[in-house]
Design a protein around this motif. Structure first.
Motif, PDB file in Angstrom:
ATOM      1  N   LYS A 203       1.049  -0.488   5.000  1.00  4.25           N
ATOM      2  CA  LYS A 203       0.327  -1.750   5.175  1.00  4.25           C
ATOM      3  C   LYS A 203      -1.054  -1.492   5.777  1.00  4.25           C
ATOM      4  O   LYS A 203      -2.045  -2.099   5.350  1.00  4.25           O
ATOM      5  N   LEU A 204      -1.128  -0.598   6.724  1.00  2.00           N
ATOM      6  CA  LEU A 204      -2.406  -0.264   7.356  1.00  2.00           C
ATOM      7  C   LEU A 204      -3.355   0.375   6.339  1.00  2.00           C
ATOM      8  O   LEU A 204      -4.537   0.026   6.280  1.00  2.00           O
TER       9      LEU A 204
ATOM     10  N   ASN B 278      -3.270  -0.047   3.096  1.00  2.00           N
ATOM     11  CA  ASN B 278      -3.677  -1.111   2.175  1.00  2.00           C
ATOM     12  C   ASN B 278      -4.802  -1.937   2.769  1.00  2.00           C
ATOM     13  O   ASN B 278      -5.754  -2.284   2.064  1.00  2.00           O
ATOM     14  N   ILE B 279      -4.709  -2.263   4.039  1.00  2.00           N
ATOM     15  CA  ILE B 279      -5.755  -3.054   4.686  1.00  2.00           C
ATOM     16  C   ILE B 279      -7.051  -2.253   4.750  1.00  2.00           C
ATOM     17  O   ILE B 279      -8.125  -2.769   4.449  1.00  2.00           O
ATOM     18  N   VAL B 280      -6.960  -0.986   5.130  1.00  2.00           N
ATOM     19  CA  VAL B 280      -8.156  -0.155   5.275  1.00  2.00           C
ATOM     20  C   VAL B 280      -8.840   0.064   3.925  1.00  2.00           C
ATOM     21  O   VAL B 280     -10.069   0.146   3.851  1.00  2.00           O
ATOM     22  N   VAL B 281      -8.082   0.133   2.850  1.00  2.00           N
ATOM     23  CA  VAL B 281      -8.660   0.386   1.529  1.00  2.00           C
ATOM     24  C   VAL B 281      -9.006  -0.913   0.800  1.00  2.00           C
ATOM     25  O   VAL B 281     -10.104  -1.057   0.261  1.00  2.00           O
ATOM     26  N   LEU B 282      -8.086  -1.864   0.782  1.00  4.26           N
ATOM     27  CA  LEU B 282      -8.274  -3.052  -0.046  1.00  4.26           C
ATOM     28  C   LEU B 282      -9.308  -4.030   0.508  1.00  4.26           C
ATOM     29  O   LEU B 282      -9.997  -4.683  -0.273  1.00  4.26           O
ATOM     30  N   VAL B 283      -9.422  -4.139   1.814  1.00 10.03           N
ATOM     31  CA  VAL B 283     -10.419  -5.062   2.381  1.00 10.03           C
ATOM     32  C   VAL B 283     -11.842  -4.621   2.025  1.00 10.03           C
ATOM     33  O   VAL B 283     -12.628  -5.435   1.520  1.00 10.03           O
ATOM     34  N   PRO B 284     -12.219  -3.343   2.226  1.00 14.89           N
ATOM     35  CA  PRO B 284     -13.569  -2.947   1.813  1.00 14.89           C
ATOM     36  C   PRO B 284     -13.794  -3.064   0.299  1.00 14.89           C
ATOM     37  O   PRO B 284     -14.875  -3.455  -0.136  1.00 14.89           O
TER      38      PRO B 284
END
Length: 114
Positions: free
Chosen positions: A4-5, A7-13
């Motif tokens: 999940k972390l 995904n957040i680090v990659v998908l948000v940018p």
């Protein structure tokens, strides 16, 4: 949690970059598919530029994934063959074990009574 972390680090940018690209490339462009007559409206498509950018990226992902899938076919085939062979040897080992157990039961010597 780690997935999940990531995904957040990659998908948000990536999402932010896609939104910025979409806002920056809103102007309408025409993609002419007739190389001899670019004014031909039958073989032309008009859309915002970011639509063509996204379609190019999606097409590239599909072509790349298909090429990778085809290229790795020999490894999938080898894994499938080895799994079948392992299953065959496992069945053979179980068969031999059952035969050894049945032979041990039939050849068991009676205990002498004293």
């Amino acid at each position: 949690m780690f997935k999940k972390l990531i995904n957040i680090v990659v998908l948000v940018p990536v999402g932010v970059i896609l939104i910025v690209l979409s806002v920056a490339n809103r102007q309408m462009v025409t993609l002419a598919l007739n190389p001899f007559n670019t004014a031909d409206t039958v073989l032309s498509v008009s859309a915002p530029f970011f639509v063509f950018l996204f379609l190019a990226v999606i097409l590239g992902l599909i072509v790349g994934a298909t090429a990778m899938w085809i290229n790795q076919g020999k490894y999938r085939r080898r894994a499938r063959n080895e799994a079948n062979e392992a299953l065959k040897w496992h069945r053979e080992a179980e068969k031999q074990r059952r035969q050894a157990e049945s032979q041990a039961q039939h050849t068991a010597l009676p205990t002498p009574r004293t």
